[in-house]
Enzyme design. Sequence first.
Site, mmCIF file in Angstrom:
data_model
loop_
_atom_site.group_PDB
_atom_site.id
_atom_site.type_symbol
_atom_site.label_atom_id
_atom_site.label_comp_id
_atom_site.label_asym_id
_atom_site.label_seq_id
_atom_site.Cartn_x
_atom_site.Cartn_y
_atom_site.Cartn_z
ATOM 1 N N CYS A 151 -15.795 -1.787 2.087
ATOM 2 C CA CYS A 151 -14.627 -2.510 1.577
ATOM 3 C C CYS A 151 -14.024 -3.301 2.719
ATOM 4 O O CYS A 151 -13.618 -2.729 3.742
ATOM 5 C CB CYS A 151 -13.608 -1.539 1.002
ATOM 6 S SG CYS A 151 -12.051 -2.347 0.511
ATOM 7 N N CYS A 387 8.989 -3.300 -3.941
ATOM 8 C CA CYS A 387 7.602 -3.742 -4.086
ATOM 9 C C CYS A 387 7.418 -4.612 -5.330
ATOM 10 O O CYS A 387 6.287 -4.944 -5.686
ATOM 11 C CB CYS A 387 6.649 -2.552 -4.123
ATOM 12 S SG CYS A 387 6.930 -1.422 -5.511
#
Length: 433
Positions: A151, A387
């Site tokens: 990743c 967020c």
Amino acid sequence: MTYGPDALAHDTDGRAVFVSGAVVGDRVRAVIDRDEGRWAHAAALELTEASPERVVPRCPHAGACGGCPWAALSYEAQARAKRDGVVDALARIGRLGTERAEALVSPLVSPGDPWGYRNKVELAVARDARGRVTLGMHGRGEGDVVQVKSCALLDKAHSGAVKSVSGALGYLAGSHDLQLERVGIRASRRTRDLEVALWTRPGAFPRAQVAKVLGDALRPTSVVRVMQKGPAKARRIAGVECLSGAGSWGEVVGAESMRVSAPSFFQVNTRGAEKLVELVMEALDPQADEEAMDLYCGAGTFTLPLARRAGFVSAVESYGPAVRDLRRNLERAGLGNVDAVGGDAGREFPDTDADVIVVDPPRAGLAADVVSRLSEQPARAIAYVSCDPATLARDLARFEEIGAFRPTRVTPVDLFPQTYHVETVTLLERARA
């Protein structure tokens, strides 16, 4: 770009069309795959003219994997789009107006490299009709699993852990019913800790075999099993077992050494977490003779530095595993000037008069009653870490309506490059009469 993976276009009637597979400035041939009357969604089939902002993604799986939906957009364009998204949310949802929102929102702060920044990735689990198990990254489509060798978002020193964990658990699943639901990998370049967390249903489990195979595959410092029960959308923790190693994951954030259990939330970008702490402490400037309050405090990312500066801190967290982590981290740090309270921020709102306050709620933002309780505090300043620009804007409108506190600065911080997500630190100061 929208607050999501899609780019925004308009048809000949002016209707909004959200286009997946495109970036701002592209010309594409697309097909409508969802028509909602006032708006529609389309999928790009062919790129006929590339945007000047289009780049070749560093990850070859970016088009299929859901982890980096903005990977084909230049980083400079990502930064502009994220700040613009915060301004738009404050202007529309927060009802602050474009001029005031523009003046409030600072340029986007980028804490580090836009790739290789994550300390955590999560692997999805899929089973075919024959029961064979596949592990990989979450795909863009619901239920899709993309098998990868590494990743590009995970810390570079541990990027190969994805392949090792997927291979080891795939091998074991061929002979054991692991009841896997998902797998978390947490890695720290600073402490060299590497934890694998297996999220399963309760029941029989080959503990020794799992610990041995994972140990041989990547030498983790901790392997844990997190057991969940209940319906899919309302899972609750039934227990946590340490299969090998420390049973928790360690990280260093600024001057603080922290340990975090697998179920607990921790920012996936360590350098980003440090920047949030820096911005919060700079905004509040807590003094030794002041009281501080930290709501939704988690394992103590803000509580620990607050406790080193303020005279006393009231810290509230509702999630049991995080409360235990918080208390352990305070004990390890030798900090005795914190009242760590487990419970909902509204029901367990501290019975104290705070001078400075930190709130770091989940994506849903602050409950209306919490905004009211905060507005009754005599504090000189509140740092609101968010967020989600939409819920932040809604809550700022509530603060404005009450009138005790007003936002004076909003700083967007890019904790999630290659995605549309953005963190913000908002300073609210007492309104002048």
